[in-house]
Design an enzyme around this catalytic site. Structure first.
Site, PDB file in Angstrom:
ATOM      1  CB  SER A  91      -0.916   0.033   1.220  1.00  0.00           C
ATOM      2  OG  SER A  91      -1.515   1.309   1.363  1.00  0.00           O
ATOM      3  N   GLY A  92       0.696   2.099  -0.971  1.00  0.00           N
ATOM      4  CA  GLY A  92       1.519   3.298  -1.055  1.00  0.00           C
ATOM      5  C   GLY A  92       1.240   4.301   0.048  1.00  0.00           C
ATOM      6  CG  ASP A 253      -7.355   5.230  -1.241  1.00  0.00           C
ATOM      7  OD1 ASP A 253      -7.030   6.276  -0.652  1.00  0.00           O
ATOM      8  OD2 ASP A 253      -6.583   4.263  -1.375  1.00  0.00           O
ATOM      9  CB  THR A 259      -1.339  -0.447  -4.802  1.00  0.00           C
ATOM     10  OG1 THR A 259      -2.631  -0.259  -4.212  1.00  0.00           O
ATOM     11  CG2 THR A 259      -0.322  -0.776  -3.725  1.00  0.00           C
TER      12      THR A 259
END
Length: 344
Positions: A91-92, A253, A259
């Site tokens: 996960s970025g 999000d 990602t």
């Protein structure tokens, strides 16, 4: 105080997306690699994820990370990522939170103006460049593991919609990617609930109709999220586009999604729309932005891949000790379908 479990938690967000960082209270976790440790959490310690992320202590839009020592000789630290329905390989936004917390709390030493870190995620080593000023991490640039396309210009059948064009792309998580405008969306915050509901339907249809298996690690899950892609345009020599990633069990999000941005780079490159070194400014449904570039090309099994680099910023918002009273009737939390779309 008679808590039977106490976790030290640093609250953090990356460009609007929650990413709690658990820095103490977990203890020893078996496993040689972070992927091994991820599997151990899934199979033997899932009560921690439920305690932290489920209600009444968490919420559907919360994520968490557990910081752990890494056994890899090149890594400064490791971490396992906890999300509401899974333990993703990467996960970025969570990586940005982890790097920021490690440096700003002094767990790892900060060097100004730049601190270079190597962190071990379940997906593998993630090289991170943190710009720092006056004790604050002002930018986190992470080099992700390679991203690649499983299916380009495929079709799925969706009840109520008919045939929908999709792409299936891995960027650390696997996405069904769709053009937002063709489905009537401009990716505005007012559309969030409709995006979530349709995103879950698209994901379910794609899982049923398009098979994927990671060529190097079959234990990495298949399609778990949906990404709605906005139109691509050029501004001042940079590519700019909006996106919305729908995270299961069905919420948007808040960040541009690291990602998801990696997957977008892989798809754009596969279509000849971006070259290594070019910048994609990827915007979220909330208006926050990541700067995204292709650092190089690679192969993952039989797939052509890109090496994505994603830049953003994270902010610490608080510190607390999360405890579990032995008489608490909700040790593993609960979910309610008004926001979680399902109950457990």
């Amino acid at each position: 105080m008679r808590f039977k479990k106490v976790l030290s938690v640093v609250e953090c967000h990356a460009e609007g997306e929650s990413g709690k960082v658990i820095v103490g209270g977990v203890g020893q976790v078996p496993g040689k690699t972070m992927f091994d440790k991820k599997l151990h959490f899934e199979n033997h310690m899932d009560e921690i994820r439920k305690m932290v992320l489920f209600e009444p202590r968490g919420a559907v839009w919360h994520n968490a990370n557990i910081v752990l020592p890494s056994n890899h000789p090149d890594a400064d630290m490791g971490y396992v990522i906890l999300e509401t329905t899974e333990y993703p390989a990467m996960s970025g936004s969570n990586t940005m939170c982890v790097a920021t917390v490690l440096l700003e709390t002094g767990i790892l030493p900060m060097q100004e103006p730049v601190t270079e870190l190597v962190l071990e995620a379940p997906a593998g080593l993630i090289r991170v460049r943190c710009e720092c000023r006056d004790g604050k991490v002002t930018s986190v640039r992470l080099v992700n593991q390679p991203a690649f396309c499983y299916h380009v210009d495929s079709k799925i059948e969706v009840d109520g919609l008919g045939t929908v064009g999709v792409d299936i792309v891995y960027g650390g998580m696997t996405y069904v990617m769709v053009d937002a405008a063709t489905l009537g969306f401009s990716i505005d915050p007012s559309e969030a609930r409709e995006l979530c509901e349709l995103g879950q339907r698209l994901k379910a249809a794609a899982v049923e109709q398009l098979a994927v298996e990671h060529p190097e690690n079959p234990a990495i899950p298949g399609i778990t999220n949906t990404e709605f892609m906005g139109p691509l345009r050029r501004e001042n020599g940079q590519l700019v586009s909006k996106n919305c990633v729908v995270v299961s069990p069905g919420r948007c999000d808040r960040s541009p999604c690291g990602t998801g941005s990696s997957a977008r780079l892989a798809l754009l490159h596969a279509r000849g729309l971006i070259a290594p070194g070019e910048t994609l400014v990827h915007e979220s449904i909330t208006g926050s932005r990541f700067l995204c570039t292709i650092d190089g090309l690679a192969k993952v099994g039989r797939y052509d891949a890109v090496i994505p680099a994603i830049s953003g910023q994270a902010w610490i918002t608080g510190f607390h000790q999360m405890g579990m009273d032995p008489t608490d009737p909700y040790p593993n939390g609960f979910t309610v379908a008004d926001t979680w779309m399902a109950t457990v």
